[in-house]
Motif scaffolding. Sequence first.
Motif, PDB file in Angstrom:
ATOM      1  N   PRO A 199      -1.824  38.603 -30.394  1.00 24.59           N
ATOM      2  CA  PRO A 199      -1.365  39.076 -31.720  1.00 24.59           C
ATOM      3  C   PRO A 199      -1.989  38.330 -32.897  1.00 24.59           C
ATOM      4  O   PRO A 199      -1.962  38.831 -34.021  1.00 24.59           O
ATOM      5  N   ILE A 200      -2.561  37.140 -32.650  1.00 25.99           N
ATOM      6  CA  ILE A 200      -3.127  36.357 -33.744  1.00 25.99           C
ATOM      7  C   ILE A 200      -4.546  36.831 -34.073  1.00 25.99           C
ATOM      8  O   ILE A 200      -4.998  36.733 -35.212  1.00 25.99           O
TER       9      ILE A 200
ATOM     10  N   ALA B 243       3.217  42.283 -34.913  1.00 23.68           N
ATOM     11  CA  ALA B 243       2.616  43.584 -35.211  1.00 23.68           C
ATOM     12  C   ALA B 243       3.450  44.366 -36.233  1.00 23.68           C
ATOM     13  O   ALA B 243       2.905  45.011 -37.117  1.00 23.68           O
TER      14      ALA B 243
ATOM     15  N   VAL C 178       1.823  54.657 -33.976  1.00 22.53           N
ATOM     16  CA  VAL C 178       1.852  53.637 -35.033  1.00 22.53           C
ATOM     17  C   VAL C 178       0.525  52.869 -35.070  1.00 22.53           C
ATOM     18  O   VAL C 178       0.020  52.502 -36.122  1.00 22.53           O
ATOM     19  N   PHE C 179      -0.043  52.632 -33.902  1.00 20.33           N
ATOM     20  CA  PHE C 179      -1.235  51.778 -33.818  1.00 20.33           C
ATOM     21  C   PHE C 179      -2.464  52.527 -33.312  1.00 20.33           C
ATOM     22  O   PHE C 179      -3.268  51.969 -32.569  1.00 20.33           O
TER      23      PHE C 179
ATOM     24  N   SER D 259       4.620  39.157 -29.971  1.00 24.24           N
ATOM     25  CA  SER D 259       3.531  40.062 -30.347  1.00 24.24           C
ATOM     26  C   SER D 259       4.033  41.290 -31.097  1.00 24.24           C
ATOM     27  O   SER D 259       3.454  41.700 -32.090  1.00 24.24           O
ATOM     28  N   MET D 260       5.136  41.858 -30.630  1.00 21.46           N
ATOM     29  CA  MET D 260       5.653  43.054 -31.315  1.00 21.46           C
ATOM     30  C   MET D 260       6.176  42.688 -32.704  1.00 21.46           C
ATOM     31  O   MET D 260       6.021  43.457 -33.653  1.00 21.46           O
TER      32      MET D 260
ATOM     33  N   GLU E  82      -5.363  39.044 -37.025  1.00 16.75           N
ATOM     34  CA  GLU E  82      -5.202  38.344 -38.306  1.00 16.75           C
ATOM     35  C   GLU E  82      -6.549  37.825 -38.799  1.00 16.75           C
ATOM     36  O   GLU E  82      -6.847  37.840 -39.988  1.00 16.75           O
TER      37      GLU E  82
ATOM     38  N   SER F 280       1.667  46.957 -24.083  1.00 15.61           N
ATOM     39  CA  SER F 280       2.240  46.941 -25.432  1.00 15.61           C
ATOM     40  C   SER F 280       1.529  45.936 -26.338  1.00 15.61           C
ATOM     41  O   SER F 280       1.260  46.239 -27.497  1.00 15.61           O
ATOM     42  N   THR F 281       1.182  44.736 -25.821  1.00 16.80           N
ATOM     43  CA  THR F 281       0.472  43.800 -26.707  1.00 16.80           C
ATOM     44  C   THR F 281      -0.917  44.332 -27.051  1.00 16.80           C
ATOM     45  O   THR F 281      -1.388  44.167 -28.174  1.00 16.80           O
TER      46      THR F 281
ATOM     47  N   ALA G 258      -0.588  47.184 -29.696  1.00 13.87           N
ATOM     48  CA  ALA G 258      -0.149  46.703 -31.005  1.00 13.87           C
ATOM     49  C   ALA G 258      -1.202  45.843 -31.694  1.00 13.87           C
ATOM     50  O   ALA G 258      -1.164  45.672 -32.905  1.00 13.87           O
TER      51      ALA G 258
ATOM     52  N   LEU H 181       4.734  53.629 -30.051  1.00 11.54           N
ATOM     53  CA  LEU H 181       3.747  52.589 -30.292  1.00 11.54           C
ATOM     54  C   LEU H 181       2.359  53.175 -30.542  1.00 11.54           C
ATOM     55  O   LEU H 181       1.640  52.765 -31.451  1.00 11.54           O
TER      56      LEU H 181
ATOM     57  N   ARG I  78      -5.886  50.894 -33.519  1.00 10.94           N
ATOM     58  CA  ARG I  78      -6.093  49.752 -32.633  1.00 10.94           C
ATOM     59  C   ARG I  78      -6.382  50.195 -31.203  1.00 10.94           C
ATOM     60  O   ARG I  78      -7.151  49.565 -30.492  1.00 10.94           O
TER      61      ARG I  78
END
Lengths: 120, 426
Positions: free
Chosen positions: B30-31, A66, B220-221, A62-63, B34, B286-287, B290, B217, B224
């Motif tokens: 994480p997908i 990202a 940066v995000f 995941s990181m 997208e 963290s997921t 991000a 983190l 999100r």
Amino acid sequence: MVKFVVGGQVEKQNIADLIKEVGGEDVEVTVKSDLQAANDVKSGKADYYLGACHTGGGGALSMAIALLTRAKTATISMPGKPPKEENIINAVNEGKLAFGFTGDHYEKAVPIIVREILKK
Amino acid sequence: MKIVIISLIGALASIMANKGIAVFNDGLRPIVPEHIEGRMSRKELAATSFAMSFGLVIGFGIPFSLTASILLIHSILLGTDIIGTFSPDGKKGLAISGIVGALYGAGILLGLESVVKAFEMLPVNFMGSLGEVGAPIVIAFAAFPALATGYQYGAKKGLINLGFSMLARQIAIVVSPLAIGAVSINVNPEGSALIVGMIILIIYAVREKSDEEAVDLVSVFSERVKRIKKNVPYLIVMGALVAAATSLNLMAGDPISLNLLSEGKNIDAGFAALARGIGFIPLIASTAIATGVYGPIGMTFVFVVGLFIANPFVSAILGGLVIGIEVLFLDKISKLLDKFPGVRKSGDNIRTAMSKLLEIALLVGGMNAANAIAPGIGFFVVIGLYILNEIAGKPVVKMAVGPISAILVGVLANILSIIGLFTPPA
């Protein structure tokens, strides 16, 4: 000398040891948190990222997804889907920089990834 | 009531997956951006989600749910990930994912109940023996903080922790019930071992100093993180529903608390779920930060609420509150973790330790259960299948081999008995 970082969530030390075993003198390996590891590849401190978790994509990548975008990452094994050699070869040739797999499959995945990368 | 709650969970989880608010599979998270941000088609997202989750529903969620006759949350929420990602975008997708999700939730519950009933009617009833699968976990789970310590700080410190944890367990047995004035308190042996083990692990972990500059983190995000916070009402409702369902003993969040719950050990299950939740904080935080996508049950503390509190309504209120606090303090939690890199690392090690522990405990449990169902054949089949799975490159998740093999032995015993090749043990 190819610089590897091991991120992801599980089996980190074992993965690092295996990279060293397969790559020998040609590789340098460091184990980091998934975030640090992905950032190292992004900033050019490392060349390739390897990571494992239970799904092959979540904690493992995941990181990396990202920070490096999904185009630079490849999930090469998932629960119930062992890694396939040809997929790994394709992923390396397509220029993927981060590879994720499940902790169950690292013993099979790591040697192929490292071998293909060193061939480049 | 049970059907209604499960249907609502199914509907809401599917809708959240459809709208990209939350998905259960950490690998899918994480997908999802997208697709939301237009770099991936709905079709591709759906295919990825199916590939990631389907095997786990069949090979992980369902077998555990069957052996304990309680739903493992994976069997519902991995399915709703698939339903949500397969449904189209827009309002139509909202309706479709809601309806299919509700049907799926109800179907899983009724399906599990009817399979359990069908198994009970077979000539060789193996449901009782199948419960043996969980027997080693019920005691051994308390060892995992010691194992996580071992992974992080070496075998020697792991052994020290294991020694203290075991001591705590035995002292708890000797002093229990503890009489304070007129009140007598039952001291729980495994719970005591677990708490002592976790304290030792955390002491080691907070002492670890960071030797590299942390990546911030949250900054940066930041967009999100805002997205997750905006969706907090959905998550609160979900947290309330899951906490209520857990307090009704309908479901559990992981194989360890599932097996403890099926033995009626709610408090032990609560402690195990709490310790596991601590291990999941760094991963989920963290997921989520991000990706802007949360988990439908967040950091899994909603299960802890449901296990400790027997009243479903109180559980619902507290469950909603807990997940709401998680989300609102997400950035604070992440910043705090940056100060303690050892704690972030111990999250990884807790999860590694738990899966190793489950692999062994479930293999032994699966062997015992299979052998209770069919003496001799049980050991033969389970060990055979375990090693064949290794040879085949582990198509089945390692820790599910024991439970799946035990179920197969049960079915096999019935087939053999019908054709006259097997006489069930008296």
